[in-house]
Design an enzyme around this catalytic site. Sequence first.
Site, PDB file in Angstrom:
ATOM      1  N   ALA A   1      82.871 -48.724  48.209  1.00  0.00           N
ATOM      2  CA  ALA A   1      81.667 -49.280  47.607  1.00  0.00           C
ATOM      3  C   ALA A   1      81.239 -50.496  48.417  1.00  0.00           C
ATOM      4  CB  ALA A   1      81.965 -49.698  46.162  1.00  0.00           C
TER       5      ALA A   1
ATOM      6  N   SER B   1      80.391 -50.964  51.406  1.00  0.00           N
ATOM      7  CA  SER B   1      81.080 -51.125  52.695  1.00  0.00           C
ATOM      8  C   SER B   1      80.096 -51.131  53.866  1.00  0.00           C
ATOM      9  CB  SER B   1      82.065 -49.963  52.896  1.00  0.00           C
ATOM     10  OG  SER B   1      81.346 -48.746  52.925  1.00  0.00           O
TER      11      SER B   1
ATOM     12  N   SER C   1      75.870 -46.795  54.153  1.00  0.00           N
ATOM     13  CA  SER C   1      74.510 -46.252  54.205  1.00  0.00           C
ATOM     14  C   SER C   1      73.755 -46.846  55.391  1.00  0.00           C
ATOM     15  CB  SER C   1      73.758 -46.569  52.910  1.00  0.00           C
ATOM     16  OG  SER C   1      74.312 -45.865  51.839  1.00  0.00           O
TER      17      SER C   1
ATOM     18  N   ALA D   1      67.970 -38.043  49.180  1.00  0.00           N
ATOM     19  CA  ALA D   1      68.569 -38.924  48.160  1.00  0.00           C
ATOM     20  C   ALA D   1      69.093 -38.097  47.001  1.00  0.00           C
ATOM     21  CB  ALA D   1      67.517 -39.907  47.672  1.00  0.00           C
TER      22      ALA D   1
ATOM     23  N   HIS E   1      67.621 -50.034  49.194  1.00  0.00           N
ATOM     24  CA  HIS E   1      67.806 -49.072  50.278  1.00  0.00           C
ATOM     25  C   HIS E   1      66.445 -48.620  50.835  1.00  0.00           C
ATOM     26  CE1 HIS E   1      72.229 -47.604  49.982  1.00  0.00           C
ATOM     27  NE2 HIS E   1      72.141 -48.839  49.568  1.00  0.00           N
TER      28      HIS E   1
ATOM     29  N   ARG F   1      64.765 -49.029  54.814  1.00  0.00           N
ATOM     30  CA  ARG F   1      64.252 -47.976  55.687  1.00  0.00           C
ATOM     31  C   ARG F   1      62.757 -48.189  55.889  1.00  0.00           C
ATOM     32  NH1 ARG F   1      67.071 -45.141  51.864  1.00  0.00           N
ATOM     33  NH2 ARG F   1      65.141 -44.275  51.057  1.00  0.00           N
TER      34      ARG F   1
END
Lengths: 166, 166, 166
Positions: free
Chosen positions: A9, A11, A14, A32, A48, A52
């Site tokens: 988690a 880390s 992504s 997703a 997230h 992007r």
Amino acid sequence: MIHFVLGGAKSGKSRFAENQVMLYPAPWIYLATARCMDHEMQEKIAVHQKRRGQGWQTIEESINLADIINTNNVHSILVDCLTLWLTNLLMDNRNIKEETDKFLSALTTFHGNIIIVSNEVGQGIVPDNALARKFINEAGILHQKMAAIAHKFTMVVAGCPLNIKI
Amino acid sequence: MIHFVLGGAKSGKSRFAENQVMLYPAPWIYLATARCMDHEMQEKIAVHQKRRGQGWQTIEESINLADIINTNNVHSILVDCLTLWLTNLLMDNRNIKEETDKFLSALTTFHGNIIIVSNEVGQGIVPDNALARKFINEAGILHQKMAAIAHKFTMVVAGCPLNIKI
Amino acid sequence: MIHFVLGGAKSGKSRFAENQVMLYPAPWIYLATARCMDHEMQEKIAVHQKRRGQGWQTIEESINLADIINTNNVHSILVDCLTLWLTNLLMDNRNIKEETDKFLSALTTFHGNIIIVSNEVGQGIVPDNALARKFINEAGILHQKMAAIAHKFTMVVAGCPLNIKI
């Protein structure tokens, strides 16, 4: 090319995976698997998405990953993430083996570049909770199958890659 | 030189880090972030203190690590550990981002050798408990930032080093 | 040759270890430490037994591993696993240090090839539960001692080996 990226988690898995996909020419498909169920999850998804930028197309699919992969057979895809997908399969009482076989089979006939992110969940104390143990088991089985067919397998620790299979 | 050492509970990370610091000439500063709150913690601290011998100076500071680092700018320091420090920041309702920025900034202007120990907490099942999830998130963000500025990053597993960034 | 194999829950560590033992000539001794306490455990044992085929001899011993190792001093043995053994020692209120010393001492005088499997349990959030914390501590101490005397130490992640000590 199938690249499997596993990490704990928070880390940085992504972000690492996004950067890997962006080594290929755009467009990049962000597949997703998250269901936006609560505020905590909403916030996470928003962070997230904001990170992007141009060149990304988001496809939300919480169950049928194989179809999305098959119909985008030559593209660069980031699947984020397997553990949320597994959660969805368990919540919907799907047949885990059937669904994961379909997914793995779509991967083996895929012609583009696909990076698949998942959460390491099995290195803590074994939980009291039978459902959590079932989840750890199913995630472990899926991760082993993923790593076996992946051309590249990277563990992400504190944002840094540790290549396990190259 | 900034060396980040990450390991699970009881992985031998503190002992490994002590040995790394002792490769430099004494004196060595042991910067202890632990608050001695209960008997279990007292025992743990006593074991660690007993193991360290001559040449070590202990400084106990549970919040303001940046000040200690700035005023010992040319020395060899062992910071043990970040996750206990983060616990203190959360218990005292400090602004995590501000405090960790201050700490990371002190590290980047540091001229001695500093080894920073922390606990990997994100590779088990995601806990039910919202506070535990917040802790995992904050620890993960801090670890990523630490690894990014560290010159060397080592994971300790069962007492053995696994160099992730050299 | 002492080979220590550590991995998370459902990481493929037992299967990896079995394949390692089978690199040596048969017969291979499977030293099972599990106590068959409930249905979940029964199923797990049945799956493992079915996977192993000809050439394997199973010895079930939940406490006194040293005796089995000493009386099979020239054979190829797979010990599966240390964390279940530790659970048994704790449940029977044994002296952990005495028992693990006896075990480690049997290993150092062993003349065959022995592969020892154990579970990484310390990389998740530290549990509330004092008994779980004690277990993590004892497992961590044992793993450090194991890795220190092992000639080879491998971490298994999603079925793939990561050699930490060769």
